[in-house]
Design a protein around this motif. Structure first.
Motif: not given
Length: 398
Positions: A28-40
């Motif tokens: 969950l944390k690593s998937i969330n990191q993808q969201d974080m890096s996609n965020y502007s």
């Protein structure tokens, strides 16, 4: 219409969800990191709410465990009456049916708000923001696993991966039954939902919370409470935005300078009304419209009032109806303030940051309502119900 699940089934799903969140913590944390890096990354408060770290996973797990251990909010008897003709009349709590939750950026809402709505016997429709899509889909897959392992249809928790236009179309003309909508997010999201929804909406409103430093305040408490309310978490609706100081406070200018000094340590941008700005040499506000604003940032406005009545009137005019606190050692003055300030939560000598279902002993909340119907303030498990009348007769006619 989904048949009501037994409380045993509902609790089993919640307990299993707690286990799965622990098992899938690293994923969950690593998937969330993808969201974080996609965020502007242009909105600091949004970014803070988007992050899933160990502390947030711990909180999600705890909320599932607490919900599983709480008593069933459905079927609680609220009223009993025996008619003179012998009919038995009972009013009991009942599930709404289907609850739609529209929210921005916070993957923990997918767990906690979903869990509260599910525990209170409802089917859940989740419409999260695009910035947290991957995290949300991961969490929903865990919901589905917990449901299927307990031989319950996955339909009980459904994720609506809609864009803005599709969401608007669904609100205006739902393709399935929706009994209640709860928007969790900023003012634009709430306004959008209220404008287009065709069923009841619980408004989880804005903050814009006030602290009033009365002439009989303990100034150490006042400083600590203001710093806590402003700086511990800027991105939440219970954060502090405005401070009012009573001119009858002995040497209020000295306190004002001290307050500015403390806030500057936390790099808070400070603006004042004319009197406060003159006393402290900080910038003066451009106009009174700013008193209506919720900042969700390291920014605060401080003003001066000449009486308790003036403080109450000012708060009632500008605040968001969420939380207000008075700092005073005079209990009678505090009680008068608390009775007359029109907010969901009113405090004496404590931080507005406590307006929260978990902190109020509700075991989490679905939303913090600034509406007066049907429930105000943190909406916990026991409030997320409607009611239903049961009448038992033996052939009575009227």
């Amino acid at each position: 219409m989904n048949t009501l699940l037994s409380i045993e089934k509902r609790n089993a799903v919640l307990s299993r969800m707690a286990e799965l969140l622990e098992q899938e913590r690293a994923n969950l944390k690593s998937i969330n990191q993808q969201d974080m890096s996609n965020y502007s990354g242009d909105d600091l408060a949004m970014e803070k709410r988007l992050l899933v770290n160990d502390a947030k996973v711990d909180a999600m797990i705890l909320s599932m465990q607490q919900l599983a251990s709480q008593e069933d909010p459905v079927g609680q008897v609220r009223f009993n009456f025996t008619h003179e003709n012998g009919m038995k009349v009972t009013n009991k709590t009942a599930a709404f049916g289907t609850i739609m939750i529209i929210y921005e950026s916070r993957p923990d809402v997918t767990v906690e708000a979903g869990g509260i709505a599910f525990k209170s016997g409802n089917k859940i429709l989740l419409k999260g923001g695009k910035e947290s899509l991957l995290s949300n889909l991961k969490i929903v897959s865990l919901w589905h696993q917990a449901l299927e392992e307990n031989e319950i249809s996955k339909d009980w928790v459904e994720y609506l991966n809609y864009n803005r236009a599709e969401t608007q179309a669904f609100l205006e003309n739902p393709t399935q039954r929706v009994d209640l909508i709860v928007p969790r997010g900023g003012e634009q999201l709430i306004a959008f939902t209220k404008k287009h929804a065709t069923c009841p909406v619980i408004v989880s409103g804005r903050g814009n919370n006030f602290v009033y430093v009365n002439k009989e305040a303990d100034l150490k408490k006042a400083l600590d409470i203001i710093i806590n309310g402003k700086t511990t978490n800027i991105g939440v609706c219970n954060a502090l935005d405005k401070v009012l100081i009573d001119t009858k406070l002995p040497n209020w200018e000295v306190f004002a300078k001290q307050l500015v000094e403390e806030l500057k340590k936390y790099k808070v941008e400070i603006l004042g009304d004319t009197a406060f700005a003159n006393a402290t040499q900080i910038p003066v506000i451009e106009n009174d419209e700013i008193w209506y604003e919720e900042f969700l940032n390291y920014k605060i406005v401080v003003g001066i009032v000449n009486s308790d009545e003036e403080a109450i009137a000012k708060i009632n005019k500008y605040c968001g109806g969420h939380s207000a606190s008075i700092i005073t050692q005079n209990d009678a003055v505090a009680q008068d303030f608390m009775d007359n300030v029109d907010s969901a939560a009113v405090y004496q000598n404590a931080s507005t940051r406590f307006t929260d279902g978990g902190q109020f002993g509700l075991g989490g909340e679905l939303a913090i309502s600034t509406d007066k119907l049907h429930q105000r303030g943190p909406i916990g498990l026991q409030h997320l119900v409607t009611n239903k009348w049961y009448i038992y007769g033996e052939g009575q006619i009227r």
